[in-house]
Design an enzyme around this catalytic site. Structure first.
Site, PDB file in Angstrom:
ATOM      1  N   THR A   1       0.842  -1.188   0.000  1.00  0.00           N
ATOM      2  CA  THR A   1       0.000   0.000   0.000  1.00  0.00           C
ATOM      3  C   THR A   1       0.884   1.248   0.000  1.00  0.00           C
ATOM      4  O   THR A   1       2.000   1.233   0.515  1.00  0.00           O
ATOM      5  CB  THR A   1      -0.939   0.024   1.220  1.00  0.00           C
ATOM      6  OG1 THR A   1      -0.174   0.084   2.430  1.00  0.00           O
ATOM      7  CG2 THR A   1      -1.832  -1.219   1.244  1.00  0.00           C
TER       8      THR A   1
ATOM      9  N   SER B   1       7.881   3.876  12.508  1.00  0.00           N
ATOM     10  CA  SER B   1       8.812   4.994  12.385  1.00  0.00           C
ATOM     11  C   SER B   1       9.577   5.151  13.684  1.00  0.00           C
ATOM     12  O   SER B   1       9.092   4.767  14.757  1.00  0.00           O
ATOM     13  CB  SER B   1       8.045   6.296  12.093  1.00  0.00           C
ATOM     14  OG  SER B   1       8.875   7.435  12.243  1.00  0.00           O
TER      15      SER B   1
ATOM     16  N   TYR C   1       1.093  12.178  15.047  1.00  0.00           N
ATOM     17  CA  TYR C   1       1.795  11.299  14.113  1.00  0.00           C
ATOM     18  C   TYR C   1       2.580  10.230  14.869  1.00  0.00           C
ATOM     19  O   TYR C   1       2.512   9.037  14.541  1.00  0.00           O
ATOM     20  CB  TYR C   1       2.733  12.126  13.234  1.00  0.00           C
ATOM     21  CG  TYR C   1       3.630  11.289  12.343  1.00  0.00           C
ATOM     22  CD1 TYR C   1       3.121  10.632  11.233  1.00  0.00           C
ATOM     23  CD2 TYR C   1       4.987  11.150  12.626  1.00  0.00           C
ATOM     24  CE1 TYR C   1       3.934   9.859  10.422  1.00  0.00           C
ATOM     25  CE2 TYR C   1       5.810  10.383  11.814  1.00  0.00           C
ATOM     26  CZ  TYR C   1       5.278   9.732  10.714  1.00  0.00           C
ATOM     27  OH  TYR C   1       6.092   8.959   9.922  1.00  0.00           O
TER      28      TYR C   1
END
Length: 252
Positions: A15, A140, A153
């Site tokens: 994706t 991340s 985030y």
């Protein structure tokens, strides 16, 4: 690009595969013998990526936060190939605001794409994944580090790390391995688009690299090679793990 056909005959879905890390991963997978489906929201970018990848790739337009789009994407893969051997849940967005400026839209947009999108991408793809297949989630360094204006985030990326741990347990009876890759600062179109001023962007990169042991930005292909490792049999005894590809920024 030297290859050893580590994914020969495999069917993969990536994706967010039309640019950046997703596209670099698709290039690695195709070179290693896989047929790759990539998704993206923008048809023009998707078409350009598929043309770049060649005949062993197909593009499926859609937004991972839209469950009807996911149903359509999975149905197309089932019709065209009948199965998936590798799923890379990479699609994500990043927006930055200080805590006093956070809005409901800022929160919803990021959790809808970065968390909801991954949850339902994996859930809806599961019927196509045979026992022994692999799932790689993109997290991340932000999931383990604090930085200015990135609380929402970063929270989405911490959630992704938790999903990898829990799904590794949920899917153990099917021998489906689930791992997370956590990049640091990587040279991608997405990163460069976050800061509109060239001067501020250069300042941001200087600040980032100054605190990294390797002293430079990473390249998308360096992350792609780590994803390939987790997608292939090279990592056959690895599940529930988080692999940092960050130049050391979150390690020291």
């Amino acid at each position: 690009m030297t290859t050893s056909q580590k994914l020969a005959g495999k069917i993969a879905l990536i994706t967010g595969g039309s640019t950046g890390i997703g596209l670099a991963t698709a290039q690695r997978f195709v070179a290693e013998g896989a047929f790759v489906f990539i998704t993206g929201r923008r048809q023009a970018e998707l078409d350009a990526a598929v043309q770049q990848l060649g005949g062993a790739a197909a593009g499926l337009q859609g937004d991972v936060s839209n469950l009807a789009d996911l149903d359509r994407i999975v149905a197309a893969i089932k019709e065209q190939k009948g199965r998936l051997d590798v799923l890379v849940a990479n699609a994500a967005i990043a927006e930055f605001l200080p805590v006093e400026a956070i809005t409901e839209d800022h929160y919803d947009r990021q959790f809808d794409v970065n968390v909801k999108g991954i949850v339902f991408t994996v859930q809806k793809a599961l019927p196509l994944l045979p026992d022994g297949s692999t799932i790689v989630l993109l997290s991340s360094v932000s999931g383990v580090k604090g930085s200015a204006y990135s609380s929402i985030y970063s929270a989405t990326k911490a959630a992704i790390r938790s999903l990898a741990r829990n799904w590794a347990v949920d899917l153990k009876a099917r021998h489906i391995r689930v791992n997370a890759v956590s990049p640091g600062p990587i040279e991608t179109p997405g990163l460069n688009a976050l800061i509109s001023s060239p001067e501020e962007l250069a300042q941001f990169k200087t600040q980032m690299t100054s605190v990294m042991p390797l002293g430079r930005m990473g390249e998308a292909d360096e992350v792609a090679k780590a994803i390939l490792f987790l997608a292939s049999d090279d990592s056959s005894f690895v599940t529930g793990a988080e692999l940092f590809v960050d130049g050391g920024i979150a390690q020291v």
